[in-house]
Design an enzyme around this catalytic site. Structure first.
Site, short mmCIF file in Angstrom:
data_model
loop_
_atom_site.label_atom_id
_atom_site.label_comp_id
_atom_site.label_asym_id
_atom_site.label_seq_id
_atom_site.Cartn_x
_atom_site.Cartn_y
_atom_site.Cartn_z
N PRO A 180 41.90 51.59 53.90
CA PRO A 180 42.84 52.69 53.61
C PRO A 180 43.33 53.45 54.83
O PRO A 180 43.04 54.64 55.01
CB PRO A 180 42.03 53.59 52.68
CG PRO A 180 40.62 53.38 53.10
CD PRO A 180 40.52 51.93 53.52
N CYS A 181 44.11 52.79 55.67
CA CYS A 181 44.68 53.48 56.82
C CYS A 181 45.69 54.54 56.39
O CYS A 181 46.03 55.43 57.17
CB CYS A 181 45.32 52.48 57.78
SG CYS A 181 46.51 51.37 57.04
#
Length: 288
Positions: free
Chosen positions: A254-255
């Site tokens: 989850p950048c």
């Protein structure tokens, strides 16, 4: 006057220098600890704190990079293993599979026999291409107008053969963005709730950053500085941003949950609008 912190840094720097110069001799933990006058237990803990990886893992990366250079030069597997300081091709095989996700033979043959299956699917955030190797997710890339999925896949994995096979990867896609509610009480629910298998390869620094991203809960945010501190390198926020920008598996790693410390959302590999949509979608899910 030398502080304890400075002295510890000098000890670890000396150990790294020794390991970098002698990794082909495969120095033991005891040898490295003795080199800097520490017990094995204390050295292991300090090295991991300062370098971000264990002495063994650090040495493995050095060994693997050297073995890869020998294979690129055309050396047989046995010679590459021997020159790298390994006892045989079995250890070289284990090192490749553990770190690279492929065998040394497949690396040497530039992917001959290594098949990446992929499909194009829809999500709440637009279409994406999902690529798998050995039933593990190797790439999730959101598509914009004009994107060529095959070009994206071969850029990320240039040594593989491609097969457009949506049915083969549909089950994984269904778990990433499920279209129906899942009954978690039954066998199907238990099966779907298992962590998705992900295949990552990158530098030791990139892997540490991507691992830190996985610790950000859904509905929460972190700054680049916080990620840098989480991996033990608080001054490396710029390098952290570069590693985040090269994340090959969108959403699952989850950048999109990383923002600037000022509170601004910042950029996103797949577009700022998509990032905002993801954060809003997750916030609504958490609120429910």
């Amino acid at each position: 006057m030398t502080t304890d912190s400075t002295y510890t840094y000098q000890q670890i720097a000396s150990a790294i220098e020794h390991l970098t110069s002698h990794y082909r001799e495969q120095p033991s933990l005891g040898e490295l600890a003795e080199k800097v006058n520490l017990s094995e237990f204390h050295f292991q803990r300090l090295f991991t704190e300062w370098a971000g990886v264990s002495p063994k893992k650090f040495g493995q990366y050095l060994t693997l990079e050297y073995a890869k250079s020998r294979l690129r030069d055309g050396y047989p597997l046995a010679d590459a293993a021997h020159d790298s300081g390994l006892s045989g091709t079995g250890r070289l095989h284990d090192l490749f599979v553990t770190i690279e996700g492929i065998t040394p033979g497949q690396f040497k043959q530039a992917g001959s026999g290594l098949l990446l299956s992929y499909g194009i699917f829809n999500s709440p955030f637009g279409p994406y291409v999902l690529g798998t190797l050995n039933n593990k997710i190797a790439l999730l890339h959101f598509l914009n107008d004009g994107d060529e999925p095959e070009t994206i896949l071969t850029t990320a994995w240039p040594e593989v053969s491609l097969k457009n096979d949506s049915p083969a990867v549909q089950f994984l896609a269904d778990q990433i963005f499920p279209t129906t509610a899942i009954d978690i009480s039954g066998d199907l629910g238990n099966k779907l709730l298992k962590p998705l298998p992900i295949l990552l390869r990158g530098s030791a620094f990139q892997l540490k950053v991507w691992e830190a991203l996985l610790n950000i809960p859904e509905g929460r945010l972190a700054s680049y500085d916080q990620i840098a501190s989480a991996i033990g390198q608080p001054t490396a926020s710029r390098a952290v941003g570069t590693a985040i920008g090269s994340n090959p598996i969108g959403y699952l790693i989850p950048c999109h949950r990383v923002i600037k410390k000022t509170g601004l959302f910042g950029g996103y590999r797949w577009g700022a609008e998509r990032k905002q949509a993801m954060l809003g979608w997750e916030a609504a899910r958490v609120e429910k």
